[in-house]
Write a protein that holds these residues in place. Structure first.
Motif, PDB file in Angstrom:
ATOM      1  N   GLN A  35       0.833  -1.202   0.000  1.00 27.15           N
ATOM      2  CA  GLN A  35       0.000   0.000   0.000  1.00 27.15           C
ATOM      3  C   GLN A  35       0.877   1.267   0.000  1.00 27.15           C
ATOM      4  O   GLN A  35       0.616   2.220  -0.733  1.00 27.15           O
ATOM      5  CB  GLN A  35      -0.897   0.003   1.236  1.00 27.15           C
ATOM      6  CG  GLN A  35      -1.877   1.170   1.288  1.00 27.15           C
ATOM      7  CD  GLN A  35      -2.673   1.181   2.601  1.00 27.15           C
ATOM      8  OE1 GLN A  35      -2.952   0.141   3.182  1.00 27.15           O
ATOM      9  NE2 GLN A  35      -3.015   2.372   3.068  1.00 27.15           N
ATOM     10  N   LEU A  36       1.947   1.256   0.797  1.00 28.41           N
ATOM     11  CA  LEU A  36       2.840   2.410   0.874  1.00 28.41           C
ATOM     12  C   LEU A  36       3.598   2.614  -0.431  1.00 28.41           C
ATOM     13  O   LEU A  36       3.817   3.751  -0.868  1.00 28.41           O
ATOM     14  CB  LEU A  36       3.818   2.249   2.049  1.00 28.41           C
ATOM     15  CG  LEU A  36       3.179   2.225   3.442  1.00 28.41           C
ATOM     16  CD1 LEU A  36       4.230   2.008   4.518  1.00 28.41           C
ATOM     17  CD2 LEU A  36       2.400   3.516   3.725  1.00 28.41           C
ATOM     18  N   GLU A  37       3.991   1.524  -1.058  1.00 32.79           N
ATOM     19  CA  GLU A  37       4.648   1.624  -2.373  1.00 32.79           C
ATOM     20  C   GLU A  37       3.702   2.262  -3.396  1.00 32.79           C
ATOM     21  O   GLU A  37       4.108   3.119  -4.191  1.00 32.79           O
ATOM     22  CB  GLU A  37       5.094   0.238  -2.852  1.00 32.79           C
ATOM     23  CG  GLU A  37       6.337  -0.275  -2.142  1.00 32.79           C
ATOM     24  CD  GLU A  37       6.758  -1.659  -2.623  1.00 32.79           C
ATOM     25  OE1 GLU A  37       6.084  -2.228  -3.511  1.00 32.79           O
ATOM     26  OE2 GLU A  37       7.769  -2.174  -2.108  1.00 32.79           O
ATOM     27  N   ASN A  38       2.460   1.836  -3.367  1.00 30.19           N
ATOM     28  CA  ASN A  38       1.461   2.400  -4.293  1.00 30.19           C
ATOM     29  C   ASN A  38       1.229   3.895  -4.046  1.00 30.19           C
ATOM     30  O   ASN A  38       1.050   4.673  -4.977  1.00 30.19           O
ATOM     31  CB  ASN A  38       0.126   1.649  -4.185  1.00 30.19           C
ATOM     32  CG  ASN A  38       0.199   0.286  -4.852  1.00 30.19           C
ATOM     33  OD1 ASN A  38       1.004   0.069  -5.751  1.00 30.19           O
ATOM     34  ND2 ASN A  38      -0.632  -0.647  -4.398  1.00 30.19           N
ATOM     35  N   ILE A  39       1.240   4.285  -2.771  1.00 30.26           N
ATOM     36  CA  ILE A  39       1.073   5.710  -2.435  1.00 30.26           C
ATOM     37  C   ILE A  39       2.201   6.527  -3.059  1.00 30.26           C
ATOM     38  O   ILE A  39       1.967   7.575  -3.666  1.00 30.26           O
ATOM     39  CB  ILE A  39       1.018   5.911  -0.900  1.00 30.26           C
ATOM     40  CG1 ILE A  39      -0.317   5.388  -0.344  1.00 30.26           C
ATOM     41  CG2 ILE A  39       1.209   7.381  -0.524  1.00 30.26           C
ATOM     42  CD1 ILE A  39      -0.383   5.320   1.171  1.00 30.26           C
ATOM     43  N   LEU A  40       3.429   6.040  -2.927  1.00 33.87           N
ATOM     44  CA  LEU A  40       4.564   6.759  -3.511  1.00 33.87           C
ATOM     45  C   LEU A  40       4.496   6.763  -5.038  1.00 33.87           C
ATOM     46  O   LEU A  40       4.829   7.760  -5.686  1.00 33.87           O
ATOM     47  CB  LEU A  40       5.894   6.152  -3.051  1.00 33.87           C
ATOM     48  CG  LEU A  40       6.261   6.357  -1.578  1.00 33.87           C
ATOM     49  CD1 LEU A  40       7.643   5.790  -1.285  1.00 33.87           C
ATOM     50  CD2 LEU A  40       6.220   7.828  -1.190  1.00 33.87           C
ATOM     51  N   MET A  41       4.048   5.656  -5.609  1.00 33.15           N
ATOM     52  CA  MET A  41       3.931   5.562  -7.076  1.00 33.15           C
ATOM     53  C   MET A  41       2.898   6.555  -7.602  1.00 33.15           C
ATOM     54  O   MET A  41       3.108   7.238  -8.599  1.00 33.15           O
ATOM     55  CB  MET A  41       3.522   4.146  -7.485  1.00 33.15           C
ATOM     56  CG  MET A  41       4.680   3.161  -7.542  1.00 33.15           C
ATOM     57  SD  MET A  41       5.809   3.509  -8.912  1.00 33.15           S
ATOM     58  CE  MET A  41       4.787   3.085 -10.316  1.00 33.15           C
ATOM     59  N   GLU A  42       1.767   6.630  -6.932  1.00 36.33           N
ATOM     60  CA  GLU A  42       0.627   7.398  -7.453  1.00 36.33           C
ATOM     61  C   GLU A  42       0.593   8.854  -6.981  1.00 36.33           C
ATOM     62  O   GLU A  42       0.039   9.707  -7.668  1.00 36.33           O
ATOM     63  CB  GLU A  42      -0.684   6.707  -7.045  1.00 36.33           C
ATOM     64  CG  GLU A  42      -0.885   5.361  -7.753  1.00 36.33           C
ATOM     65  CD  GLU A  42      -2.116   4.621  -7.230  1.00 36.33           C
ATOM     66  OE1 GLU A  42      -3.021   5.298  -6.708  1.00 36.33           O
ATOM     67  OE2 GLU A  42      -2.135   3.385  -7.328  1.00 36.33           O
ATOM     68  N   HIS A  43       1.201   9.142  -5.850  1.00 34.69           N
ATOM     69  CA  HIS A  43       1.018  10.471  -5.256  1.00 34.69           C
ATOM     70  C   HIS A  43       2.308  11.276  -5.129  1.00 34.69           C
ATOM     71  O   HIS A  43       2.312  12.332  -4.481  1.00 34.69           O
ATOM     72  CB  HIS A  43       0.314  10.343  -3.903  1.00 34.69           C
ATOM     73  CG  HIS A  43      -1.058   9.751  -4.018  1.00 34.69           C
ATOM     74  ND1 HIS A  43      -2.161  10.502  -4.372  1.00 34.69           N
ATOM     75  CD2 HIS A  43      -1.505   8.463  -3.884  1.00 34.69           C
ATOM     76  CE1 HIS A  43      -3.231   9.714  -4.425  1.00 34.69           C
ATOM     77  NE2 HIS A  43      -2.861   8.473  -4.134  1.00 34.69           N
ATOM     78  N   THR A  44       3.388  10.796  -5.740  1.00 32.79           N
ATOM     79  CA  THR A  44       4.590  11.624  -5.871  1.00 32.79           C
ATOM     80  C   THR A  44       4.937  11.710  -7.354  1.00 32.79           C
ATOM     81  O   THR A  44       4.717  10.753  -8.103  1.00 32.79           O
ATOM     82  CB  THR A  44       5.795  11.055  -5.087  1.00 32.79           C
ATOM     83  OG1 THR A  44       6.162   9.769  -5.610  1.00 32.79           O
ATOM     84  CG2 THR A  44       5.482  10.931  -3.615  1.00 32.79           C
ATOM     85  N   LYS A  45       5.444  12.842  -7.771  1.00 31.14           N
ATOM     86  CA  LYS A  45       5.780  13.085  -9.181  1.00 31.14           C
ATOM     87  C   LYS A  45       7.218  13.586  -9.281  1.00 31.14           C
ATOM     88  O   LYS A  45       7.661  14.390  -8.458  1.00 31.14           O
ATOM     89  CB  LYS A  45       4.836  14.132  -9.797  1.00 31.14           C
ATOM     90  CG  LYS A  45       3.345  13.775  -9.688  1.00 31.14           C
ATOM     91  CD  LYS A  45       3.000  12.531 -10.475  1.00 31.14           C
ATOM     92  CE  LYS A  45       1.543  12.121 -10.270  1.00 31.14           C
ATOM     93  NZ  LYS A  45       1.221  10.849 -10.936  1.00 31.14           N
TER      94      LYS A  45
END
Length: 463
Positions: A168-178
């Motif tokens: 879940q944390l990996e997905n947060i970084l993937m989707e919510h950081t640019k």
């Protein structure tokens, strides 16, 4: 009469036959291309009659200065002696970085300097270089990425969350950081910084405002990152209201994006025109703070620094929202910036290019690498370092050397050994590219005291 404003037009208006004509043509061509000639002449006449009324104006202020108190351009020479300096961890620092500091210490404006233990060569000042000057600012002494900074958010959450919610944390970084030049957030957030007068009054910043708006909450390429990790607080500050222990945290490293880069480019160009130096030190050209351009750069630099903070705040807000909590402690600091600071009893401009402010009691975060711990520190206010400390571990291998000597399999092996998950990141950011952070910290015990550590576990960088 031609359609374009000319020197003859200005002489007819009564302009003196000096550099004020070149300045006027340069400013109007750069910033008033679409304004009709008649309108330009009307405004120029007003400036000629009452230049004092136009001091500080984004376009006409420089013209007013050329009429009232023209900037004197004269070839500068280096002094034969260096200003006082101190080097920390000298045996760990390459010779080129030292020579760059030595050159900077010979500038006629230099008051004092220092080199931090993570130092390596750069453009103008070395990375890890600190330089105090008298009433002058060196754009390349600040750096291209103005306001590049660290920001650490500590959450009152157990570290077991990291393993239990890893995907879940990996997905947060993937989707919510640019990251990088192209990526921006689909849903843009507004910020009070875009209401600042600098965006209205300084023509360069006016042009950059849209870009800055689009890039808010994004990170650059290279060594910039956003990562989840474990904070271990050994000596909590009283105001944190947080006992010693282990906590989930987010650490980010980035700067002022395209806004800062364009400011650096523009004012470095102006500095080199106003302050001709020997070729090998031309990147140390400065702007006098009593001039229009010096004042304008100072305002633009401070705006870029505040914008960099706004970007980090936005990054941390987005992540905290996704994990459903708020930070209980935030620790942050610039490391590419210039400050007004008293040195030996007089006000100076202290440039920290890749160095952390470490005034007495000042908090900061000094990262290691993606597999090495960072350190939460409190400054000791050491005057010999100009109240500064390192900004990280510092490179031991150049980007080119990394690509020539390292392999992806070596990096994967190191990441696995330290139980670090990496999203993105090029070979030039390999953990092996950096100095031993433990040695770096040992070499600055006189500069900071350690309150805790941050150990990266899920790292997101540009691809």
């Amino acid at each position: 009469m031609g359609k374009k404003l000319s020197g003859k037009d200005l002489i007819k208006l009564g302009f003196p036959k000096n550099n004020s004509i070149n300045v006027t043509l340069g400013q109007t061509n750069r910033y008033h291309k679409k304004v009709k000639k008649e309108q330009l002449l009307t405004e120029a006449k007003k400036v000629l009659q009452h230049p004092e009324n136009y001091k500080g104006d984004g376009v006409w202020g420089k013209i007013a200065e050329s009429l009232l108190d023209p900037v004197v351009v004269k070839r500068q020479t280096l002094k034969t002696t260096r200003a006082p300096f101190r080097i920390y961890g000298e045996n760990e620092i390459e010779a080129q970085a030292k020579y760059q500091l030595f050159d900077a210490l010979k500038l006629p404006i230099s008051v004092a300097g220092a080199l931090m233990p993570d130092a390596h060569s750069g453009y103008g000042l070395p990375i890890g270089g600190v330089l105090a000057t008298k009433n002058a600012v060196i754009p390349y002494g600040v750096g291209v990425d103005i306001g590049c900074r660290m920001s650490l958010s500590i959450f009152e959450m157990p570290v077991s969350y990291l393993k239990g919610k890893k995907d879940q944390l990996e997905n947060i970084l993937m989707e919510h950081t640019k990251f990088g030049m192209q990526e921006t957030h689909k849903v843009k957030h507004d910020h009070e910084i875009f209401e600042r007068n600098e965006f209205k009054d300084i023509p360069l910043l006016k042009r950059l405002k849209d870009k800055a708006y689009k890039q808010l909450g994004t990170s650059g390429g290279g060594n910039h990152f956003v990562e989840f990790g474990i904070v271990d607080i050994s000596t909590p500050e009283r105001e944190w209201k947080l006992p010693a222990g282990h906590y989930l945290a987010v650490l980010s490293h980035s700067g002022s994006r395209g806004l800062g880069a364009n400011i650096a480019k523009h004012y470095t160009y102006l500095a080199t025109k106003q302050c001709p130096l020997p070729k090998h030190v031309q990147q140390l050209a400065w702007l006098d703070l009593d001039t229009h351009d010096g004042q304008e750069y100072w305002m633009a630099m401070n705006l870029a620094g505040d914008y960099a903070k706004a970007c980090h705040d936005n990054i941390h807000y987005r992540i905290a929202k996704q994990i459903g909590t708020r930070a209980v402690v935030t620790i942050e600091n610039h490391h590419n910036f210039a400050w007004k600071q008293r040195v030996n009893g007089e006000e100076c401009i202290v440039h920290r290019k890749g160095a952390t402010p470490a005034g007495k009691g000042e908090l900061g975060i000094i990262p290691g690498s993606m597999t090495a711990p960072g350190f939460i520190v409190k400054g000791l206010g050491n005057p010999e370092s100009l109240e500064s400390a390192s900004h990280g571990a510092g490179r031991v291998l150049s980007r080119r050397k990394c690509k020539e000597t390292l392999t992806q399999s070596e990096i994967k092996k190191e990441l696995k050994a330290k139980e670090v998950s990496l999203i993105g990141g090029g070979i030039d950011e390999a953990p092996m590219a950096y100095k031993d952070i433990q040695k770096v910290m040992a070499n600055q015990k006189e500069l900071v005291t350690v309150l805790g550590t941050f150990t990266p576990k899920i790292v997101r960088m540009d691809r």
